[in-house]
Design a protein around this motif. Sequence first.
Motif, short mmCIF file in Angstrom:
data_model
loop_
_atom_site.label_atom_id
_atom_site.label_comp_id
_atom_site.label_asym_id
_atom_site.label_seq_id
_atom_site.Cartn_x
_atom_site.Cartn_y
_atom_site.Cartn_z
N TYR A 134 53.00 -76.75 -59.05
CA TYR A 134 53.29 -76.98 -57.70
C TYR A 134 52.82 -78.05 -56.76
CZ TYR A 134 54.24 -71.93 -59.12
OH TYR A 134 54.48 -70.89 -59.92
N LEU A 135 53.63 -78.40 -55.39
CA LEU A 135 53.31 -79.25 -54.97
C LEU A 135 53.59 -78.74 -53.47
CD1 LEU A 135 51.67 -82.17 -54.34
CD2 LEU A 135 53.97 -83.01 -54.13
N GLN A 136 52.61 -78.38 -52.67
CA GLN A 136 52.76 -78.15 -51.19
C GLN A 136 52.65 -79.24 -50.33
OE1 GLN A 136 53.53 -75.03 -49.99
NE2 GLN A 136 53.68 -75.97 -47.95
N MET A 137 53.42 -79.50 -49.60
CA MET A 137 53.54 -80.82 -48.77
C MET A 137 53.81 -80.23 -47.29
SD MET A 137 56.05 -83.16 -50.90
CE MET A 137 57.54 -82.40 -50.59
N ASN A 138 52.51 -80.79 -46.62
CA ASN A 138 52.58 -80.29 -45.31
C ASN A 138 52.53 -81.37 -44.34
OD1 ASN A 138 52.32 -77.39 -45.83
ND2 ASN A 138 50.23 -77.58 -46.05
N ASN A 139 52.72 -81.34 -43.10
CA ASN A 139 52.72 -82.42 -42.10
C ASN A 139 53.76 -83.78 -42.79
OD1 ASN A 139 52.22 -84.01 -39.81
ND2 ASN A 139 50.26 -84.56 -40.51
N LEU A 140 54.69 -83.42 -43.09
CA LEU A 140 55.42 -84.40 -43.74
C LEU A 140 55.77 -85.60 -42.84
CD1 LEU A 140 57.76 -82.26 -46.08
CD2 LEU A 140 56.36 -84.33 -47.02
N LYS A 141 55.83 -86.80 -43.27
CA LYS A 141 56.29 -88.13 -42.62
C LYS A 141 57.21 -88.69 -43.21
CE LYS A 141 51.14 -88.67 -41.78
NZ LYS A 141 49.91 -89.60 -41.99
N PRO A 142 58.15 -89.62 -42.33
CA PRO A 142 59.01 -90.06 -42.79
C PRO A 142 58.85 -91.16 -44.07
CG PRO A 142 59.22 -90.21 -40.30
CD PRO A 142 57.85 -89.72 -40.89
N GLU A 143 57.72 -91.67 -44.12
CA GLU A 143 57.35 -92.53 -45.23
C GLU A 143 56.98 -91.90 -46.54
OE1 GLU A 143 55.78 -92.53 -42.27
OE2 GLU A 143 53.58 -92.86 -42.41
N ASP A 144 57.13 -90.43 -46.64
CA ASP A 144 57.06 -89.54 -47.68
C ASP A 144 58.53 -89.36 -48.31
OD1 ASP A 144 54.99 -87.60 -45.91
OD2 ASP A 144 54.53 -89.02 -47.70
N THR A 145 59.58 -89.99 -47.83
CA THR A 145 60.92 -89.81 -48.48
C THR A 145 60.74 -90.70 -49.47
OG1 THR A 145 61.76 -89.74 -46.20
CG2 THR A 145 63.18 -90.76 -47.90
N ALA A 146 61.37 -89.95 -50.83
CA ALA A 146 61.19 -90.69 -51.86
C ALA A 146 62.04 -89.62 -52.94
CB ALA A 146 59.98 -90.95 -52.40
N MET A 147 62.21 -90.05 -54.17
CA MET A 147 62.45 -89.14 -55.16
C MET A 147 61.24 -88.55 -55.89
SD MET A 147 65.11 -87.75 -56.84
CE MET A 147 66.56 -88.74 -56.80
N TYR A 148 61.01 -87.38 -55.88
CA TYR A 148 59.79 -86.98 -56.56
C TYR A 148 60.02 -86.48 -57.81
CZ TYR A 148 57.39 -87.07 -52.03
OH TYR A 148 56.66 -87.50 -50.78
N TYR A 149 58.92 -86.82 -58.81
CA TYR A 149 59.23 -86.60 -60.18
C TYR A 149 58.00 -85.74 -60.76
CZ TYR A 149 62.63 -90.22 -60.33
OH TYR A 149 63.89 -91.07 -59.88
#
Length: 125
Positions: free
Chosen positions: A79-94
Amino acid sequence: QVQVVESGGGSVQAGGSLRLSCVVSGYPYDIYCMGWFRQAPGKEREGVAIIDRDGSTYYGDRVKGRFTISRDNAKNTLYLQMNNLKPEDTAMYYCAASTFDMGRLLTAPSEYNHWGPGTQVTVSS
């Protein structure tokens, strides 16, 4: 046939949260490390968060304090819990899994021998 399948990506506004999941099945050997990597257009694939079978973790500098990786060994699920996301987190996640036991956390993409197809995360401002 080893299969790695991610789920949970999507679109969210800045400051929001998403939880990614990954199931690894069909592997003949123990999985040593599992991790999340991401790749934005025109950029290299980078390690986001890594966890080994003992629970030791690594986080990329850009996600420390915002993302949390966890692993259910019995279910071979990551699992990956992602909080306080930012525009620079935009990507394809593998999601990736490695059967190589090198006695340390594996943080380079080249150290992983099983990969999922990826799930898109888009963060708007």
